[in-house]
Design an enzyme around this catalytic site. Sequence first.
Site, PDB file in Angstrom:
ATOM      1  N   CYS A  91       0.840  -1.206   0.000  1.00  0.00           N
ATOM      2  CA  CYS A  91       0.000   0.000   0.000  1.00  0.00           C
ATOM      3  C   CYS A  91       0.875   1.257   0.000  1.00  0.00           C
ATOM      4  CB  CYS A  91      -1.009  -0.051   1.152  1.00  0.00           C
ATOM      5  SG  CYS A  91      -2.431   1.001   0.833  1.00  0.00           S
ATOM      6  N   HIS A 175      -3.454  -4.896   1.776  1.00  0.00           N
ATOM      7  CA  HIS A 175      -2.922  -5.051   3.137  1.00  0.00           C
ATOM      8  C   HIS A 175      -2.844  -6.528   3.527  1.00  0.00           C
ATOM      9  CE1 HIS A 175      -2.758  -0.878   4.763  1.00  0.00           C
ATOM     10  NE2 HIS A 175      -3.506  -0.674   3.683  1.00  0.00           N
ATOM     11  N   GLU A 177      -1.145  -7.868   5.725  1.00  0.00           N
ATOM     12  CA  GLU A 177      -0.889  -8.050   7.163  1.00  0.00           C
ATOM     13  C   GLU A 177      -2.181  -8.108   7.961  1.00  0.00           C
ATOM     14  OE1 GLU A 177      -0.754  -5.331   5.510  1.00  0.00           O
ATOM     15  OE2 GLU A 177      -1.313  -3.608   6.736  1.00  0.00           O
TER      16      GLU A 177
HETATM   17  N1  GLN Z   1      -3.762   6.389   0.711  1.00  0.00           N
HETATM   18  C1  GLN Z   1      -2.564   6.231   1.453  1.00  0.00           C
HETATM   19  C2  GLN Z   1      -1.448   7.135   0.929  1.00  0.00           C
HETATM   20  O1  GLN Z   1      -1.509   7.538  -0.191  1.00  0.00           O
HETATM   21  C3  GLN Z   1      -2.096   4.783   1.442  1.00  0.00           C
HETATM   22  C4  GLN Z   1      -3.151   3.943   2.073  1.00  0.00           C
HETATM   23  C5  GLN Z   1      -2.657   2.783   2.835  1.00  0.00           C
HETATM   24  O2  GLN Z   1      -1.440   2.556   2.996  1.00  0.00           O
HETATM   25  N2  GLN Z   1      -3.590   2.027   3.347  1.00  0.00           N
HETATM   26  O3  GLN Z   1      -0.528   7.418   1.646  1.00  0.00           O
END
Ligand code: GLN
Length: 200
Positions: A91, A175, A177
């Site tokens: 992410c 995610h 995790e």
């Molecule tokens: N939207 C977040 C960002 O751009 C990332 C989201 C996440 O890690 N769950 O930093």
Amino acid sequence: MNGVPSPRASGEQITVGVLALQGDFEAHGAVLKRLGAEVREVRVPADLDRLDGLVIPGGESTTITLGIEREQLGDPLRAFHAAGKPIFGTCAGLIMLDRDHLGIIDVRAERNAFGRQVRSFEAPLELGLEGGPVEAIFIRAPWIAEHGPSVEILAEVEGHAVAAREGSVLVVAFHPELGDDDRVHALFLQSVSDARLTAA
Ligand code: GLN
């Protein structure tokens, strides 16, 4: 918890760092420990010493960027990668590794690509892992908008790349995790184990 042999099965102790400036680092640590790895939280460059691999967690990419600048972690992280040590970005961690941030994987991530708040969702994702698709949890996730020729796209959602690999770098937009399916971390630990054998 199945699909990939535990690195412990081969009798070696793998030590994995989790970048712990902000975000979901504790949950990653818990999964890695379940799989038999020794886990160290990384906050300053010296914490990278003697690690076999590194996870960059999800969180808020602007905050993590500021933390990396504050602690002067950019060059040490690029050196870690150049030394052949595997890195797994999830992410916001995917965003951190892209062309516009650390420049460690040849992709351009599009932040909040599925929409800001509304588009948090789960989707079954076929990653070719034994045991079938992974139920992937997306939270304000990025997608991979562009990538270079040496990047292998591992999965897509609605035609957008959400998992990829380039050499020793693995990135996913979701995610892994969260929940109790440890197979994506097991895949990463297998690459850490393989890289150690190659280096030895
Ligand atoms: N939207 C977040 C960002 O751009 C990332 C989201 C996440 O890690 N769950 O930093």
